[in-house]
Design a protein around this motif. Sequence first.
Motif, PDB file in Angstrom:
ATOM      1  N   GLY A 513      -2.535   1.448 -23.787  1.00 16.34           N
ATOM      2  CA  GLY A 513      -2.813   0.592 -24.936  1.00 16.34           C
ATOM      3  C   GLY A 513      -2.930  -0.860 -24.539  1.00 16.34           C
ATOM      4  O   GLY A 513      -2.166  -1.355 -23.702  1.00 16.34           O
ATOM      5  N   GLY A 514      -3.891  -1.565 -25.157  1.00 18.88           N
ATOM      6  CA  GLY A 514      -4.095  -2.973 -24.827  1.00 18.88           C
ATOM      7  C   GLY A 514      -4.423  -3.143 -23.361  1.00 18.88           C
ATOM      8  O   GLY A 514      -5.270  -2.440 -22.805  1.00 18.88           O
ATOM      9  N   ASN A 515      -3.726  -4.038 -22.707  1.00 18.13           N
ATOM     10  CA  ASN A 515      -3.898  -4.245 -21.264  1.00 18.13           C
ATOM     11  C   ASN A 515      -2.689  -3.738 -20.485  1.00 18.13           C
ATOM     12  O   ASN A 515      -2.385  -4.218 -19.395  1.00 18.13           O
ATOM     13  N   THR A 516      -1.994  -2.764 -21.048  1.00 17.65           N
ATOM     14  CA  THR A 516      -0.786  -2.218 -20.431  1.00 17.65           C
ATOM     15  C   THR A 516      -1.098  -0.932 -19.675  1.00 17.65           C
ATOM     16  O   THR A 516      -1.854  -0.087 -20.145  1.00 17.65           O
ATOM     17  N   VAL A 517      -0.507  -0.804 -18.492  1.00 18.39           N
ATOM     18  CA  VAL A 517      -0.614   0.416 -17.686  1.00 18.39           C
ATOM     19  C   VAL A 517       0.780   1.000 -17.532  1.00 18.39           C
ATOM     20  O   VAL A 517       1.743   0.276 -17.255  1.00 18.39           O
ATOM     21  N   ARG A 518       0.895   2.289 -17.709  1.00 19.63           N
ATOM     22  CA  ARG A 518       2.176   2.996 -17.572  1.00 19.63           C
ATOM     23  C   ARG A 518       2.172   3.720 -16.226  1.00 19.63           C
ATOM     24  O   ARG A 518       1.274   4.516 -15.934  1.00 19.63           O
ATOM     25  N   ILE A 519       3.179   3.417 -15.398  1.00 16.47           N
ATOM     26  CA  ILE A 519       3.303   4.025 -14.072  1.00 16.47           C
ATOM     27  C   ILE A 519       4.433   5.063 -14.118  1.00 16.47           C
ATOM     28  O   ILE A 519       5.579   4.717 -14.390  1.00 16.47           O
ATOM     29  N   GLU A 520       4.099   6.312 -13.857  1.00 21.75           N
ATOM     30  CA  GLU A 520       5.095   7.378 -13.855  1.00 21.75           C
ATOM     31  C   GLU A 520       5.478   7.813 -12.450  1.00 21.75           C
ATOM     32  O   GLU A 520       6.545   8.391 -12.244  1.00 21.75           O
ATOM     33  N   ALA A 521       4.611   7.576 -11.478  1.00 20.66           N
ATOM     34  CA  ALA A 521       4.903   7.951 -10.096  1.00 20.66           C
ATOM     35  C   ALA A 521       4.104   7.041  -9.173  1.00 20.66           C
ATOM     36  O   ALA A 521       3.078   6.465  -9.561  1.00 20.66           O
ATOM     37  N   VAL A 522       4.596   6.903  -7.951  1.00 17.52           N
ATOM     38  CA  VAL A 522       3.917   6.095  -6.936  1.00 17.52           C
ATOM     39  C   VAL A 522       3.752   6.951  -5.690  1.00 17.52           C
ATOM     40  O   VAL A 522       4.441   7.957  -5.520  1.00 17.52           O
ATOM     41  N   PRO A 523       2.838   6.588  -4.785  1.00 13.59           N
ATOM     42  CA  PRO A 523       2.741   7.320  -3.520  1.00 13.59           C
ATOM     43  C   PRO A 523       4.091   7.331  -2.808  1.00 13.59           C
ATOM     44  O   PRO A 523       4.809   6.333  -2.821  1.00 13.59           O
ATOM     45  N   SER A 524       4.426   8.435  -2.213  1.00 14.68           N
ATOM     46  CA  SER A 524       5.742   8.557  -1.578  1.00 14.68           C
ATOM     47  C   SER A 524       5.963   7.485  -0.518  1.00 14.68           C
ATOM     48  O   SER A 524       7.087   7.051  -0.284  1.00 14.68           O
ATOM     49  N   VAL A 525       4.866   7.028   0.110  1.00  7.74           N
ATOM     50  CA  VAL A 525       5.019   5.999   1.139  1.00  7.74           C
ATOM     51  C   VAL A 525       5.396   4.650   0.541  1.00  7.74           C
ATOM     52  O   VAL A 525       5.796   3.737   1.258  1.00  7.74           O
ATOM     53  N   LEU A 526       5.266   4.518  -0.789  1.00 11.07           N
ATOM     54  CA  LEU A 526       5.621   3.270  -1.469  1.00 11.07           C
ATOM     55  C   LEU A 526       6.901   3.411  -2.293  1.00 11.07           C
ATOM     56  O   LEU A 526       7.191   2.545  -3.122  1.00 11.07           O
ATOM     57  N   ALA A 527       7.643   4.465  -2.072  1.00  2.40           N
ATOM     58  CA  ALA A 527       8.797   4.749  -2.917  1.00  2.40           C
ATOM     59  C   ALA A 527       9.861   3.662  -2.859  1.00  2.40           C
ATOM     60  O   ALA A 527      10.632   3.485  -3.804  1.00  2.40           O
ATOM     61  N   ARG A 528       9.888   2.897  -1.763  1.00  2.40           N
ATOM     62  CA  ARG A 528      10.914   1.856  -1.621  1.00  2.40           C
ATOM     63  C   ARG A 528      10.488   0.525  -2.241  1.00  2.40           C
ATOM     64  O   ARG A 528      11.246  -0.436  -2.228  1.00  2.40           O
ATOM     65  N   LYS A 529       9.261   0.451  -2.747  1.00  2.00           N
ATOM     66  CA  LYS A 529       8.740  -0.798  -3.289  1.00  2.00           C
ATOM     67  C   LYS A 529       8.868  -0.832  -4.807  1.00  2.00           C
ATOM     68  O   LYS A 529       8.931   0.196  -5.465  1.00  2.00           O
ATOM     69  N   ALA A 530       8.873  -2.064  -5.385  1.00  2.00           N
ATOM     70  CA  ALA A 530       8.870  -2.223  -6.839  1.00  2.00           C
ATOM     71  C   ALA A 530       7.503  -1.798  -7.364  1.00  2.00           C
ATOM     72  O   ALA A 530       6.488  -2.392  -6.989  1.00  2.00           O
ATOM     73  N   PRO A 531       7.423  -0.779  -8.226  1.00  2.00           N
ATOM     74  CA  PRO A 531       6.118  -0.224  -8.612  1.00  2.00           C
ATOM     75  C   PRO A 531       5.204  -1.215  -9.311  1.00  2.00           C
ATOM     76  O   PRO A 531       4.003  -1.248  -9.048  1.00  2.00           O
ATOM     77  N   GLU A 532       5.754  -2.043 -10.210  1.00  2.00           N
ATOM     78  CA  GLU A 532       4.880  -2.952 -10.955  1.00  2.00           C
ATOM     79  C   GLU A 532       4.293  -4.029 -10.044  1.00  2.00           C
ATOM     80  O   GLU A 532       3.099  -4.347 -10.114  1.00  2.00           O
ATOM     81  N   LYS A 533       5.120  -4.592  -9.148  1.00  2.00           N
ATOM     82  CA  LYS A 533       4.624  -5.610  -8.225  1.00  2.00           C
ATOM     83  C   LYS A 533       3.626  -5.009  -7.239  1.00  2.00           C
ATOM     84  O   LYS A 533       2.630  -5.634  -6.870  1.00  2.00           O
ATOM     85  N   THR A 534       3.899  -3.780  -6.819  1.00  2.00           N
ATOM     86  CA  THR A 534       3.018  -3.124  -5.858  1.00  2.00           C
ATOM     87  C   THR A 534       1.647  -2.866  -6.462  1.00  2.00           C
ATOM     88  O   THR A 534       0.618  -3.119  -5.825  1.00  2.00           O
ATOM     89  N   LEU A 535       1.609  -2.377  -7.702  1.00  2.00           N
ATOM     90  CA  LEU A 535       0.314  -2.107  -8.340  1.00  2.00           C
ATOM     91  C   LEU A 535      -0.489  -3.393  -8.499  1.00  2.00           C
ATOM     92  O   LEU A 535      -1.699  -3.427  -8.214  1.00  2.00           O
ATOM     93  N   LEU A 536       0.164  -4.472  -8.933  1.00  2.00           N
ATOM     94  CA  LEU A 536      -0.538  -5.744  -9.082  1.00  2.00           C
ATOM     95  C   LEU A 536      -1.072  -6.245  -7.740  1.00  2.00           C
ATOM     96  O   LEU A 536      -2.205  -6.724  -7.649  1.00  2.00           O
ATOM     97  N   ALA A 537      -0.250  -6.114  -6.698  1.00  2.00           N
ATOM     98  CA  ALA A 537      -0.677  -6.568  -5.372  1.00  2.00           C
ATOM     99  C   ALA A 537      -1.855  -5.743  -4.867  1.00  2.00           C
ATOM    100  O   ALA A 537      -2.800  -6.280  -4.281  1.00  2.00           O
ATOM    101  N   ILE A 538      -1.822  -4.430  -5.109  1.00  2.00           N
ATOM    102  CA  ILE A 538      -2.908  -3.562  -4.650  1.00  2.00           C
ATOM    103  C   ILE A 538      -4.197  -3.890  -5.387  1.00  2.00           C
ATOM    104  O   ILE A 538      -5.279  -3.940  -4.792  1.00  2.00           O
ATOM    105  N   ILE A 539      -4.113  -4.145  -6.677  1.00  2.00           N
ATOM    106  CA  ILE A 539      -5.310  -4.513  -7.441  1.00  2.00           C
ATOM    107  C   ILE A 539      -5.917  -5.798  -6.900  1.00  2.00           C
ATOM    108  O   ILE A 539      -7.137  -5.913  -6.730  1.00  2.00           O
TER     109      ILE A 539
END
Length: 615
Positions: A513-539
């Motif tokens: 909804g809107g400009n919101t993204v819901r993250i339910e899982a991350v690649p296992s190699v990124l499991a130690r990282k903060a998911p929201e910061k990681t997604l923004l950095a990857i984008i």
Amino acid sequence: MTEASGKSSNRPWIRPLPERLINKIAAGEVVERPASVVKELVENSLDAGANRIEIIIEKSGAKLLKIVDNGCGFAEDQIEVAFSRHATSKISEFKDLDCITSYGFRGEALPSIASVSRLRMVSRPADADNGPEIIIEGGVLQSRQPIAAPPGTSIEIADIFYNTPARRKFLKAETTEARHISRVAMAMAMARFDVGFTYHLNGRKVFATPSNQELGERVATLLAPGKQFVEISGEVGPLKVHGFVGMPDMVQTNRTGQYIFINGRWIQSPVLSHAFVAGYGELLPKGNFPIGALLLTIDLDQVDINVHPAKTEVRLSRERDIHDTLRRLVWDALRKKGLAPVLTVPSHGAKAGKTDFAQQNPQQSIRIPGITQAPTPNTELLGNLYNPARPATSADSPETVRVDTSTGEIISDIEMSSPPGALTAETQFSLIGRFAGLYLLLQSGDELLIVDQHAAHERILYEEILRYVDRQSGVAQQLLFPVQVELNPEQMGLFEEAGSLLNASGFVAEHFGGNTVRIEAVPSVLARKAPEKTLLAIIDDIVSLRESGHDLKKAVAQSVACRSAVMSGDWLTDEEARALMTNLMKCENPLSCPHGRPTLIRMARSDLDKQFGRI
């Protein structure tokens, strides 16, 4: 006489071009892509005094662009004149060019747009009972009639470039064009934060901002909802600055988050963009760029905006002074916020990026994503650090070392011994040490191998992620609690473009909804990282890589691999280091990372002997 007549018949004949052809030629400069149309039409709405503007886009502008405003509207006897070339209400004589305060003034936009699209416009002044409707296709008037309409103007642009197939063919993918449109919509909304904007893209409301909003609130809403910005305010000589910039940790790997305006006009200026970044001094890591919006007010006689039909380029008479003043104002605001650089010394219990500390704490190794399944503690203090039959000796070379990434050999002006054999998965290695918390030292026969652990791990993960994406089988780590992350419109456009590839790499993320993204899982190699910061950095990484010519799949794989790989200062156990080298040799291209840097360099014993004058 006959011969002279024959020569004159072959002479090129100069003649005026037809009006429709002139407009099509002009459209090549004014209408570069759908985003250019949005910019020109929104600027017309602002010049008409609108305080509410709605932007509606279908199929990223290829099917429909619609702009609705509540401005002053066109009088019935003016609507056809508006589509005449160089017809404008903004200027009337030569001296007006020196004091332009409106957005438009060239009188080229409407005829140029109408010449390459199917256009319908309805406009009604507030004091009229109805308004004229005009329909133009390919620059040809199709109909004109009075029609009931609310005050203001509504203009629809359908099938852009339908009559210029070559231009239409060169439009980018829908998601790319959508990002450009979103960037324009955001820029116009920040330039005029007193005007309410609503932006719909492909049936989804991207943002809606109220009229008379504060600049800081508008910037935060569009660039980084919920984040804190630093206010920039000051006046020096002919320059007045007001804006809001992001904190040093709110960075991107490209400049798309920077918006600079001069006298309310969104402009592109490498010089001012440099001043924006330079104002942060050493607060930013190399290759990172701040986000924010800076509104500059400059005396009209110091600015020339009549440089290009797109009106995004300007000339400044005191460009260097303005650059230095802007840089200083940004730096002063950050300093007053207490954001000066601070040297931090690791505490006794923290991981330092130094080899001697790591050797004293071999149990504090890290898990290597994609290499080891769990940490393997080493119970012996120095264990098998030095295994070879005879130790190797190394020295710093006074010359710049170049490496052939296709072979791993050092390229030197000194005559080298015969080329070493190719490295394969069967090559035997012995770990003999580590250097600077980043390089692994290994021996293979009479060769010394120096391996960059980050580059090597990045290569392994990159090829692994590409295989996952091709098979749609990325290994995901489920989050205990789903995370929601707010994107700006441009980031949302890229997520929609790359979402399927991100999910194939191991993410489980969807529009919420809107400009919101819901993250339910991350690649296992990124499991130690903060998911929201990681997604923004990857984008942000993907945006930069796409601008460098990478295709989307490789950009996704490269960013995820880089964010997942072990870093400088991460201590690897002997077993992890050997596993890293073994997996590297199994790669299709083991000798360079995805960025093109070498993963290792090779030095033969005979080459060292030559350097030391032994042979």
